[in-house]
Motif scaffolding. Sequence first.
Motif, PDB file in Angstrom:
ATOM      1  N   ARG A  11       0.846  -1.190   0.000  1.00 47.62           N
ATOM      2  CA  ARG A  11       0.000   0.000   0.000  1.00 47.62           C
ATOM      3  C   ARG A  11       0.879   1.237   0.000  1.00 47.62           C
ATOM      4  NH1 ARG A  11      -5.084  -1.312   0.927  1.00 47.62           N
ATOM      5  NH2 ARG A  11      -5.202  -3.508   1.446  1.00 47.62           N
ATOM      6  N   ASN A  12       0.400   2.253  -0.743  1.00 46.14           N
ATOM      7  CA  ASN A  12       1.074   3.540  -0.652  1.00 46.14           C
ATOM      8  C   ASN A  12       2.508   3.503  -1.161  1.00 46.14           C
ATOM      9  OD1 ASN A  12       1.178   6.172  -0.113  1.00 46.14           O
ATOM     10  ND2 ASN A  12       0.574   5.987   2.040  1.00 46.14           N
ATOM     11  N   GLU A  13       2.763   2.602  -2.077  1.00 49.94           N
ATOM     12  CA  GLU A  13       4.126   2.418  -2.540  1.00 49.94           C
ATOM     13  C   GLU A  13       4.285   2.966  -3.951  1.00 49.94           C
ATOM     14  OE1 GLU A  13       7.347  -1.130  -2.829  1.00 49.94           O
ATOM     15  OE2 GLU A  13       5.316  -1.682  -3.385  1.00 49.94           O
ATOM     16  N   PHE A  14       5.453   3.500  -4.241  1.00 45.64           N
ATOM     17  CA  PHE A  14       5.796   3.901  -5.596  1.00 45.64           C
ATOM     18  C   PHE A  14       6.722   2.836  -6.149  1.00 45.64           C
ATOM     19  CE2 PHE A  14       5.717   7.763  -8.354  1.00 45.64           C
ATOM     20  CZ  PHE A  14       6.368   7.201  -9.426  1.00 45.64           C
ATOM     21  N   LEU A  15       6.153   1.944  -6.951  1.00 38.18           N
ATOM     22  CA  LEU A  15       6.933   0.837  -7.503  1.00 38.18           C
ATOM     23  C   LEU A  15       7.222   1.120  -8.975  1.00 38.18           C
ATOM     24  CD1 LEU A  15       7.973  -2.187  -7.147  1.00 38.18           C
ATOM     25  CD2 LEU A  15       5.830  -2.799  -8.281  1.00 38.18           C
ATOM     26  N   THR A  16       8.466   0.962  -9.367  1.00 33.83           N
ATOM     27  CA  THR A  16       8.821   1.180 -10.764  1.00 33.83           C
ATOM     28  C   THR A  16       9.154  -0.146 -11.427  1.00 33.83           C
ATOM     29  OG1 THR A  16       9.686   3.351 -10.268  1.00 33.83           O
ATOM     30  CG2 THR A  16      10.396   2.367 -12.306  1.00 33.83           C
ATOM     31  N   LEU A  17       8.639  -0.329 -12.642  1.00 33.29           N
ATOM     32  CA  LEU A  17       9.013  -1.477 -13.458  1.00 33.29           C
ATOM     33  C   LEU A  17       9.995  -0.989 -14.499  1.00 33.29           C
ATOM     34  CD1 LEU A  17       5.623  -3.225 -14.281  1.00 33.29           C
ATOM     35  CD2 LEU A  17       7.321  -3.891 -12.582  1.00 33.29           C
ATOM     36  N   LEU A  18      11.160  -1.602 -14.496  1.00 37.62           N
ATOM     37  CA  LEU A  18      12.202  -1.158 -15.411  1.00 37.62           C
ATOM     38  C   LEU A  18      12.661  -2.352 -16.219  1.00 37.62           C
ATOM     39  CD1 LEU A  18      14.265   1.106 -16.179  1.00 37.62           C
ATOM     40  CD2 LEU A  18      15.712   0.221 -14.374  1.00 37.62           C
ATOM     41  N   GLY A  19      12.895  -2.138 -17.484  1.00 38.39           N
ATOM     42  CA  GLY A  19      13.389  -3.246 -18.289  1.00 38.39           C
ATOM     43  C   GLY A  19      13.515  -2.823 -19.732  1.00 38.39           C
ATOM     44  N   PRO A  20      14.236  -3.595 -20.524  1.00 34.94           N
ATOM     45  CA  PRO A  20      14.419  -3.226 -21.930  1.00 34.94           C
ATOM     46  C   PRO A  20      13.115  -3.375 -22.707  1.00 34.94           C
ATOM     47  CG  PRO A  20      15.367  -5.387 -21.515  1.00 34.94           C
ATOM     48  CD  PRO A  20      14.928  -4.842 -20.187  1.00 34.94           C
ATOM     49  N   SER A  21      13.082  -2.830 -23.891  1.00 34.79           N
ATOM     50  CA  SER A  21      11.891  -2.884 -24.724  1.00 34.79           C
ATOM     51  C   SER A  21      11.503  -4.335 -24.996  1.00 34.79           C
ATOM     52  CB  SER A  21      12.177  -2.154 -26.033  1.00 34.79           C
ATOM     53  OG  SER A  21      10.992  -1.982 -26.732  1.00 34.79           O
ATOM     54  N   LEU A  72       5.008  13.979  -9.837  1.00 30.73           N
ATOM     55  CA  LEU A  72       4.366  12.667  -9.685  1.00 30.73           C
ATOM     56  C   LEU A  72       4.622  12.096  -8.297  1.00 30.73           C
ATOM     57  CD1 LEU A  72       4.820  10.724 -13.040  1.00 30.73           C
ATOM     58  CD2 LEU A  72       2.709  11.399 -11.924  1.00 30.73           C
ATOM     59  N   LYS A  73       5.864  12.217  -7.853  1.00 29.05           N
ATOM     60  CA  LYS A  73       6.206  11.722  -6.508  1.00 29.05           C
ATOM     61  C   LYS A  73       5.361  12.426  -5.449  1.00 29.05           C
ATOM     62  CE  LYS A  73       8.918   9.575  -4.488  1.00 29.05           C
ATOM     63  NZ  LYS A  73       8.899   8.199  -3.975  1.00 29.05           N
ATOM     64  N   THR A  74       5.278  13.758  -5.577  1.00 32.72           N
ATOM     65  CA  THR A  74       4.508  14.541  -4.614  1.00 32.72           C
ATOM     66  C   THR A  74       3.047  14.129  -4.648  1.00 32.72           C
ATOM     67  OG1 THR A  74       5.926  16.297  -5.403  1.00 32.72           O
ATOM     68  CG2 THR A  74       4.268  16.905  -3.786  1.00 32.72           C
ATOM     69  N   LEU A  75       2.539  13.985  -5.858  1.00 30.45           N
ATOM     70  CA  LEU A  75       1.138  13.627  -6.034  1.00 30.45           C
ATOM     71  C   LEU A  75       0.842  12.280  -5.389  1.00 30.45           C
ATOM     72  CD1 LEU A  75      -1.417  14.599  -7.524  1.00 30.45           C
ATOM     73  CD2 LEU A  75      -0.762  13.092  -9.380  1.00 30.45           C
ATOM     74  N   GLN A  76       1.764  11.356  -5.579  1.00 26.73           N
ATOM     75  CA  GLN A  76       1.564  10.022  -5.022  1.00 26.73           C
ATOM     76  C   GLN A  76       1.482  10.084  -3.501  1.00 26.73           C
ATOM     77  OE1 GLN A  76       4.377   7.839  -3.657  1.00 26.73           O
ATOM     78  NE2 GLN A  76       2.917   6.202  -3.218  1.00 26.73           N
ATOM     79  N   ALA A  77       2.375  10.881  -2.912  1.00 28.32           N
ATOM     80  CA  ALA A  77       2.363  11.025  -1.457  1.00 28.32           C
ATOM     81  C   ALA A  77       1.058  11.681  -1.003  1.00 28.32           C
ATOM     82  CB  ALA A  77       3.566  11.851  -1.024  1.00 28.32           C
ATOM     83  N   GLU A  78       0.594  12.691  -1.775  1.00 26.43           N
ATOM     84  CA  GLU A  78      -0.619  13.418  -1.420  1.00 26.43           C
ATOM     85  C   GLU A  78      -1.852  12.524  -1.495  1.00 26.43           C
ATOM     86  OE1 GLU A  78      -1.778  17.251  -3.456  1.00 26.43           O
ATOM     87  OE2 GLU A  78       0.371  17.544  -3.127  1.00 26.43           O
ATOM     88  N   LEU A  79      -1.917  11.721  -2.569  1.00 25.16           N
ATOM     89  CA  LEU A  79      -3.097  10.887  -2.778  1.00 25.16           C
ATOM     90  C   LEU A  79      -3.108   9.684  -1.847  1.00 25.16           C
ATOM     91  CD1 LEU A  79      -3.240  10.820  -6.669  1.00 25.16           C
ATOM     92  CD2 LEU A  79      -4.809  12.012  -5.145  1.00 25.16           C
ATOM     93  N   GLY A  80      -1.921   9.250  -1.456  1.00 25.19           N
ATOM     94  CA  GLY A  80      -1.852   8.091  -0.578  1.00 25.19           C
ATOM     95  C   GLY A  80      -2.290   6.801  -1.239  1.00 25.19           C
ATOM     96  N   ILE A  81      -2.063   6.674  -2.553  1.00 26.67           N
ATOM     97  CA  ILE A  81      -2.357   5.400  -3.214  1.00 26.67           C
ATOM     98  C   ILE A  81      -1.068   4.874  -3.834  1.00 26.67           C
ATOM     99  CG2 ILE A  81      -4.745   5.964  -3.688  1.00 26.67           C
ATOM    100  CD1 ILE A  81      -3.977   6.599  -6.536  1.00 26.67           C
ATOM    101  N   PRO A  86      -8.903   5.755  -7.635  1.00 23.46           N
ATOM    102  CA  PRO A  86      -8.605   4.326  -7.744  1.00 23.46           C
ATOM    103  C   PRO A  86      -7.748   3.883  -6.562  1.00 23.46           C
ATOM    104  CG  PRO A  86      -7.165   5.567  -9.184  1.00 23.46           C
ATOM    105  CD  PRO A  86      -8.139   6.548  -8.603  1.00 23.46           C
ATOM    106  N   LYS A  87      -7.738   2.569  -6.340  1.00 20.43           N
ATOM    107  CA  LYS A  87      -6.879   2.046  -5.277  1.00 20.43           C
ATOM    108  C   LYS A  87      -5.445   1.985  -5.735  1.00 20.43           C
ATOM    109  CE  LYS A  87     -10.454  -0.698  -3.117  1.00 20.43           C
ATOM    110  NZ  LYS A  87     -10.948  -2.039  -2.805  1.00 20.43           N
ATOM    111  N   LEU A  88      -5.276   2.091  -7.041  1.00 21.96           N
ATOM    112  CA  LEU A  88      -3.962   1.874  -7.619  1.00 21.96           C
ATOM    113  C   LEU A  88      -3.904   2.617  -8.941  1.00 21.96           C
ATOM    114  CD1 LEU A  88      -1.362   0.026  -7.666  1.00 21.96           C
ATOM    115  CD2 LEU A  88      -2.754  -1.574  -8.976  1.00 21.96           C
ATOM    116  N   LEU A  89      -2.812   3.289  -9.190  1.00 23.51           N
ATOM    117  CA  LEU A  89      -2.647   3.981 -10.465  1.00 23.51           C
ATOM    118  C   LEU A  89      -1.515   3.324 -11.236  1.00 23.51           C
ATOM    119  CD1 LEU A  89      -3.785   6.441 -12.010  1.00 23.51           C
ATOM    120  CD2 LEU A  89      -1.852   7.743 -11.143  1.00 23.51           C
ATOM    121  N   LEU A  90      -1.804   2.996 -12.490  1.00 19.07           N
ATOM    122  CA  LEU A  90      -0.785   2.396 -13.346  1.00 19.07           C
ATOM    123  C   LEU A  90      -0.332   3.453 -14.346  1.00 19.07           C
ATOM    124  CD1 LEU A  90      -2.641  -0.948 -14.154  1.00 19.07           C
ATOM    125  CD2 LEU A  90      -1.062  -0.474 -12.273  1.00 19.07           C
ATOM    126  N   LEU A  91       0.960   3.591 -14.516  1.00 22.17           N
ATOM    127  CA  LEU A  91       1.466   4.602 -15.444  1.00 22.17           C
ATOM    128  C   LEU A  91       2.439   3.934 -16.415  1.00 22.17           C
ATOM    129  CD1 LEU A  91       1.726   5.933 -12.240  1.00 22.17           C
ATOM    130  CD2 LEU A  91       1.578   7.948 -13.688  1.00 22.17           C
TER     131      LEU A  91
END
Lengths: 302, 376
Positions: B35-45, B183-192, B159-164
Amino acid sequence: MSTSTLRGRRRSQLGILLGPASAFLAIFFLCPLLIMLVYSFLEPGLYGGAEWAFYPDNYGRILGFANPEFEDYDPVYISIFLRSLKIALITVAATLLVCYPAAFQISRLPDRWKNFALFLITLPFFASLIVRLFIWVLILKKTGFANMVLAGLHIVSHPLELIYTEGAIIVGMVYVFIPFMFLPVYASVEKLDWSLVRASQDLGANGFQTFWRVIFPLTLPGVVGGSIIVFIPALGNFIVPAVLGGAKVMMLGNLIEQQFLGARNWPFGAALAMLVMAAVLAILFFYIRFEARRGDDAPVLR
Amino acid sequence: MGTHIVQLERATKAFALPEGGTITALHGIDLDVERNEFLTLLGPSGCGKTTLLHAISGFVQLDAGKVRIDGDDVSDRPPHRRPVNTVFQNYALFPHMNVGNNVGYALDIAGTERKERNQRVGAALELVGLAGLENRLPRQLSGGQQQRVALARAIIARPKLLLLDEPLSALDRNLRQAMQIELKTLQAELGISFIFVTHDQEEALTMSDRLAVLNKGVIQQIDTSRTVYDRPTNAFVASFIGASNLFEGTAARSGGNTLIATADGLRIEAACSGGWKPGDGAAATALIRPEQFSLVGPGAKGPTIGIDIEQVVFTGLNFQIHGHTPSGRRIVAIIAAVRQADVASAEADGKARLGYDPAAVHLLPDDGTAAAEMAA
Ligand SMILES: Nc1ncnc2c1ncn2[C@@H]1O[C@H](COP(=O)(O)OP(=O)(O)OP(=O)(O)O)[C@@H](O)[C@H]1O
Ligand SMILES: [Mg+2]
């Protein structure tokens, strides 16, 4: 360089580009149209031709203000006009019903099949229209294929009156105009950005809501364009009713043809033609209004 | 109610290819998003990032495995019935609707009462800094503004979760950096929770609480940015995140330290405090980050590597020294700008001696295939 000369140059370039088309339209479309308009107000000659005199009764015959000394008002003309309008509208609706879902199906085929399907759609253009319509006569006539099948399956005991009915005309019209409806509809469906459909679903819209709020509005230009391209020639069409409507069901096109070639009453024929023209212009007026509203806020190219 | 907002269990997806055969885009992925996490998916094309997002949002039906959102198994639910919203890569704004109707779309679908709807649209636009632009059409906005509209549209339904999905890739560098912070600030503000896809490693390192590195439909490593950078679990991760000098060789004990002997005669010393420790004679790869090197004189203590300098690049913050060992192995070192005098004299010589701290050397199980692929 000042903007005014730049604009002037743009304008002259535009003139060069549009010149040939404008000249062609002026000579071969506007002039005949004007001649027709003038003719529609002339007095029909006793043995064909026209007398050079103002004569509103051509219209009076159709619309009900004829001077009984010269012409009789006959409501049959209005009813033929209304029937033509009805058949043209049904044709538009039916071709749309066939083409719209088909366009979605075909646009999602793999490329190879897509091209093949488009080829099939345009295939009828390769055969003569008259030949194709007479095939419908063979199918629909009393001893024709349709009745044979129905009788063979014991669905009917007596052959049905299929040909020389409004229904036969509509079937023929739909058959003739399907490619005209299909191409513009297909063009706008093919252009549709499916990521917008996904965005709509993502935001909670079900299939029906997505269709009405996203898919339909975005393909509307093709639907409107196709409808106009079908409606206009369908309204004045005379080949299909001549072949499939026979002597029983007449449309405006047949009436006009009759006045010009059979009755040799050019002024009355011209007045009837103007009636079709008026209907077409009214439709085009609304179409342009629709386009303008859509383009209102488009970035203006100067 | 579990602590995880999203759980993927052995998520597997293969696509049929038009030319025949299949491609496995997701290979039995297990993933828990807090919950409340900023998770990044990184990888080649082509590694399956978009497919993974689509599995969560519902546009991809898994062949096997489960998706849970907030504890509910949503594997068989269509996208419009999942409490998740997406910011699409190309924004996917509805071109025939103005900004207000785009942003209010989810509320209109849900049948939210007019007054509340308008007020929430206004608030969402204000949140992304576009207050008062309700009546514009998307095509009358700049790329950055369209991006913000897409963001406002995706968060308005709470939403409970935002996908970007690579939301910043179309923006220029300055705007991208500004948006990263927003985006980071927004994520903290929204708490999702946000799941953010990118193939820009710098972006991934700056933004995320946790970072998942994906390759060929497999999560290679998932951890905090710092750990993924300092202690990559394999050579693929090491070379994908940040510049790296990798030395494949055979391990041998030497005192308290481990020595990696490479085929071209180098001996890299590693302290192996924490992390993986290879046995004697095992294949292993040593990783030395460019900034771990320092310029040292001839009589220096500790392990060193001698290189011939090819090029020195001044980046403003530091010097990048590109060179190669006598056997031709490429080496990159980053030296702080304050050591300007030493760098200048080394550059004049055409040679440099690079020292490193064995404690800063990280050892990886040798998986030469991944390293070879990255080089290709
Ligand atoms: N609908 C599909 N049909 C066939 N193959 C697909 C489909 N969608 C994705 N793939 C394949 O699955 C693999 C993963 O695709 P995906 O779109 O998830 O990659 P990605 O990591 O998002 O890449 P990128 O960074 O380029 O967007 C790719 O090899 C792709 O070619
Ligand atoms: Mg992608």
